[in-house]
Design an enzyme around this catalytic site. Structure first.
Site, PDB file in Angstrom:
ATOM      1  N   TYR A   1      -1.156  -0.568  10.585  1.00  0.00           N
ATOM      2  CA  TYR A   1      -1.536  -1.183   9.301  1.00  0.00           C
ATOM      3  C   TYR A   1      -0.408  -0.969   8.287  1.00  0.00           C
ATOM      4  O   TYR A   1       0.075  -1.923   7.649  1.00  0.00           O
ATOM      5  CB  TYR A   1      -2.855  -0.587   8.796  1.00  0.00           C
ATOM      6  CG  TYR A   1      -3.144  -0.945   7.353  1.00  0.00           C
ATOM      7  CD1 TYR A   1      -3.493  -2.238   6.998  1.00  0.00           C
ATOM      8  CD2 TYR A   1      -3.035   0.017   6.345  1.00  0.00           C
ATOM      9  CE1 TYR A   1      -3.728  -2.575   5.664  1.00  0.00           C
ATOM     10  CE2 TYR A   1      -3.271  -0.305   5.020  1.00  0.00           C
ATOM     11  CZ  TYR A   1      -3.615  -1.594   4.679  1.00  0.00           C
ATOM     12  OH  TYR A   1      -3.833  -1.918   3.358  1.00  0.00           O
TER      13      TYR A   1
ATOM     14  N   LYS B   1       2.443  -3.688   6.409  1.00  0.00           N
ATOM     15  CA  LYS B   1       2.774  -3.811   4.977  1.00  0.00           C
ATOM     16  C   LYS B   1       4.287  -3.677   4.785  1.00  0.00           C
ATOM     17  O   LYS B   1       4.906  -4.406   4.008  1.00  0.00           O
ATOM     18  CB  LYS B   1       2.041  -2.752   4.164  1.00  0.00           C
ATOM     19  CG  LYS B   1       0.521  -2.928   4.151  1.00  0.00           C
ATOM     20  CD  LYS B   1       0.114  -4.182   3.410  1.00  0.00           C
ATOM     21  CE  LYS B   1      -1.374  -4.401   3.401  1.00  0.00           C
ATOM     22  NZ  LYS B   1      -1.746  -5.719   2.874  1.00  0.00           N
TER      23      LYS B   1
ATOM     24  N   SER C   1       0.832  -1.199   0.000  1.00  0.00           N
ATOM     25  CA  SER C   1       0.000   0.000   0.000  1.00  0.00           C
ATOM     26  C   SER C   1       0.866   1.247   0.000  1.00  0.00           C
ATOM     27  O   SER C   1       1.984   1.240   0.550  1.00  0.00           O
ATOM     28  CB  SER C   1      -0.861  -0.014   1.268  1.00  0.00           C
ATOM     29  OG  SER C   1      -1.428   1.248   1.493  1.00  0.00           O
TER      30      SER C   1
HETATM   31  P1  NAD Z   1     -10.975  -7.128   1.349  1.00  0.00           P
HETATM   32  O1  NAD Z   1     -11.173  -7.098   2.823  1.00  0.00           O
HETATM   33  O2  NAD Z   1     -12.147  -6.878   0.476  1.00  0.00           O
HETATM   34  O3  NAD Z   1     -10.324  -8.515   0.913  1.00  0.00           O
HETATM   35  C1  NAD Z   1      -9.466  -9.239   1.752  1.00  0.00           C
HETATM   36  C2  NAD Z   1      -9.897 -10.687   1.720  1.00  0.00           C
HETATM   37  O4  NAD Z   1      -9.021 -11.418   2.595  1.00  0.00           O
HETATM   38  C3  NAD Z   1     -11.328 -10.897   2.245  1.00  0.00           C
HETATM   39  O5  NAD Z   1     -12.045 -11.724   1.351  1.00  0.00           O
HETATM   40  C4  NAD Z   1     -11.138 -11.561   3.593  1.00  0.00           C
HETATM   41  O6  NAD Z   1     -12.190 -12.443   3.904  1.00  0.00           O
HETATM   42  C5  NAD Z   1      -9.811 -12.282   3.387  1.00  0.00           C
HETATM   43  N1  NAD Z   1      -9.084 -12.526   4.642  1.00  0.00           N
HETATM   44  C6  NAD Z   1      -8.866 -11.653   5.654  1.00  0.00           C
HETATM   45  N2  NAD Z   1      -8.152 -12.252   6.631  1.00  0.00           N
HETATM   46  C7  NAD Z   1      -7.913 -13.519   6.206  1.00  0.00           C
HETATM   47  C8  NAD Z   1      -7.226 -14.628   6.768  1.00  0.00           C
HETATM   48  N3  NAD Z   1      -6.663 -14.556   7.985  1.00  0.00           N
HETATM   49  N4  NAD Z   1      -7.179 -15.783   6.070  1.00  0.00           N
HETATM   50  C9  NAD Z   1      -7.769 -15.888   4.845  1.00  0.00           C
HETATM   51  N5  NAD Z   1      -8.425 -14.871   4.271  1.00  0.00           N
HETATM   52  C10 NAD Z   1      -8.498 -13.701   4.938  1.00  0.00           C
HETATM   53  O7  NAD Z   1      -9.795  -6.082   1.025  1.00  0.00           O
HETATM   54  P2  NAD Z   1      -9.323  -5.475  -0.359  1.00  0.00           P
HETATM   55  O8  NAD Z   1      -9.724  -4.054  -0.405  1.00  0.00           O
HETATM   56  O9  NAD Z   1      -9.662  -6.373  -1.469  1.00  0.00           O
HETATM   57  O10 NAD Z   1      -7.758  -5.483  -0.113  1.00  0.00           O
HETATM   58  C11 NAD Z   1      -6.940  -6.574  -0.531  1.00  0.00           C
HETATM   59  C12 NAD Z   1      -5.515  -6.302  -0.080  1.00  0.00           C
HETATM   60  O11 NAD Z   1      -5.072  -5.067  -0.602  1.00  0.00           O
HETATM   61  C13 NAD Z   1      -5.358  -6.202   1.437  1.00  0.00           C
HETATM   62  O12 NAD Z   1      -4.141  -6.837   1.799  1.00  0.00           O
HETATM   63  C14 NAD Z   1      -5.261  -4.715   1.684  1.00  0.00           C
HETATM   64  O13 NAD Z   1      -4.506  -4.414   2.837  1.00  0.00           O
HETATM   65  C15 NAD Z   1      -4.559  -4.248   0.433  1.00  0.00           C
HETATM   66  N6  NAD Z   1      -4.840  -2.836   0.107  1.00  0.00           N
HETATM   67  C16 NAD Z   1      -6.142  -2.426  -0.011  1.00  0.00           C
HETATM   68  C17 NAD Z   1      -6.405  -1.083  -0.273  1.00  0.00           C
HETATM   69  C18 NAD Z   1      -7.832  -0.583  -0.366  1.00  0.00           C
HETATM   70  O14 NAD Z   1      -8.054   0.618  -0.232  1.00  0.00           O
HETATM   71  N7  NAD Z   1      -8.832  -1.439  -0.604  1.00  0.00           N
HETATM   72  C19 NAD Z   1      -5.341  -0.172  -0.433  1.00  0.00           C
HETATM   73  C20 NAD Z   1      -4.051  -0.636  -0.323  1.00  0.00           C
HETATM   74  C21 NAD Z   1      -3.793  -1.975  -0.056  1.00  0.00           C
END
Ligand code: NAD
Ligand code: UDP
Length: 332
Positions: free
Chosen positions: A148, A152, A124
């Site tokens: 958080y 990362k 991120s």
């Molecule tokens: P999201 O919460 O929609 O998807 C994450 C998925 O991981 C979910 O389906 C959840 O059920 C699953 N999950 C969580 N903990 C788990 C575990 N212990 N074991 C197995 N599955 C697990 O989030 P997203 O927005 O799709 O983000 C995906 C990744 O991108 C994350 O790592 C997040 O930190 C990163 N990210 C997201 C953003 C954003 O703004 N959405 C920005 C930067 C980075």
């Protein structure tokens, strides 16, 4: 290729799975549905015409995860699974480190056990903290300001160290800026549980009347209209970047960090106005104090992504808002 996708049922992972399947890859989603629902599998199938495999495993369960890997023997991993709410991370840092860092270590161990050495990790732009200058380039110092962002940064560092020890490792840390939008079919999108933490899901709820008004966190930043500026990127562009990153892991060993943004910054007020146009709804808002820990501006220099991956964003702000609005309406 056989691709294990942790967190593939989530917002960004589900969109990426549609492209992986359409490209002919064999996809195994590993997700505990902590922040997603199993009906997303039907939706992915509807979009891609192929159903992904699913294994409902928690990535922090090292033995169970290793068993999944011994069985599936993936060629590569896309690692989305994790917790992502900044406020929650500040209140409960141990849980964030347990899942985001501990879960990642279990995953890397499971990969090593079966000789899998290609991975794309969801990092991120929060790893940069408050930037010295924008647009931000990848060699900008990493100074995350909350647990958080730290989680990362640690995972990126673990991959760097693993790469030092294993010259076959090919890892790409994709540093996402602000993902927004939905699948053009409106079958997939972001549907946060409870009150959304991020600006645009909140704006979408205000547009439908689910929330009464948006609170704008500060209008006294050193930006053109005083409100915070971010680099919003369409989730389909972001998904496409993962396929390009996967290609890179096939071509080249080494550990790389790459910004995934558009290079364009928009303020909170510009985002409200863009969503107003897309939805043809009023978005009542009220300016309140700054949110603690927020920064004025966060915009990517995306040129390294183009140089290394041949990827750049293609879908603009109007399209992001239109697709998000269609998805929001589909939820009714
Ligand atoms: P999201 O919460 O929609 O998807 C994450 C998925 O991981 C979910 O389906 C959840 O059920 C699953 N999950 C969580 N903990 C788990 C575990 N212990 N074991 C197995 N599955 C697990 O989030 P997203 O927005 O799709 O983000 C995906 C990744 O991108 C994350 O790592 C997040 O930190 C990163 N990210 C997201 C953003 C954003 O703004 N959405 C920005 C930067 C980075
Ligand atoms: N923001 C806001 N009201 C909200 C949520 C966010 O004014 O209810 C602002 C926030 O201060 C920032 C921008 O919107 O300037 C983007 O915030 P978000 O939490 O979506 O992303 P991040 O700050 O993590 O980049």
């Amino acid at each position: 290729m056989r691709i294990a996708v942790t967190g593939g049922a989530g917002y960004i992972g589900s969109h990426t799975c549609t492209l992986l399947l359409a490209a002919g890859h064999d996809v195994l989603i590993i997700d505990n549905f902590n922040n997603s629902k199993s009906d997303v599998l039907d939706r992915i199938e509807k979009v891609a015409g192929v159903r992904p495999r699913i294994n409902q495993t928690d990535i922090t369960q090292a033995d169970a995860l290793s068993a999944v890997f011994s069985d599936y023997r993936p060629d590569a991993v896309l690692h989305f699974a994790g917790l992502k709410a900044v406020g929650e991370a500040v209140e409960n840092p141990l849980e964030y480190y347990r899942v985001n860092v501990g879960g990642s270590v279990s995953l890397f161990q499971a990969m090593e056990n079966v000789g899998c050495n290609k991975i794309v990790f969801s990092s991120s732009a929060t790893v940069y903290g408050d930037p010295d200058q924008v647009p931000i380039v990848e060699n900008h110092p990493l100074r995350p300001t909350n647990p958080y962002g730290q989680s990362k940064r640690y995972v990126e560092k673990i991959l760097e160290d693993w790469g030092q020890a294993n010259s076959n490792l090919a890892a790409v840390n994709l540093r996402y800026f602000n993902p927004f939008g939905a699948h053009p079919t409106a079958l997939l999108g972001e549907n946060p549980q409870g009150i959304p933490n991020n600006l645009m899901p909140y704006v979408a709820q205000v547009a439908t009347g689910q929330a009464a008004e948006l609170l704008v966190f500060g209008d006294d930043y050193d930006t053109p209209d005083g409100t915070g500026v971010r680099d919003y990127i369409h989730v389909m562009d972001l998904a496409a970047a993962h396929l390009k990153a996967l290609d890179l892991t096939v071509r080249k060993a080494g550990v790389k960090a790459i910004n995934v943004g558009t290079g364009n910054g928009y303020s909170v007020m510009q985002m409200i106005n863009a969503f107003k146009r897309a939805s043809n709804r009023e978005i009542p808002y009220r300016v309140v104090d700054r949110r603690p820990g927020d920064i004025a501006e966060c915009v990517a220099d995306p040129s390294f992504a183009f140089e290394l991956l041949g990827w750049k964003s293609e879908l603009g702000l109007e399209r992001m808002c239109a697709d998000a609005w269609s998805y929001q309406n589909s939820l009714k």
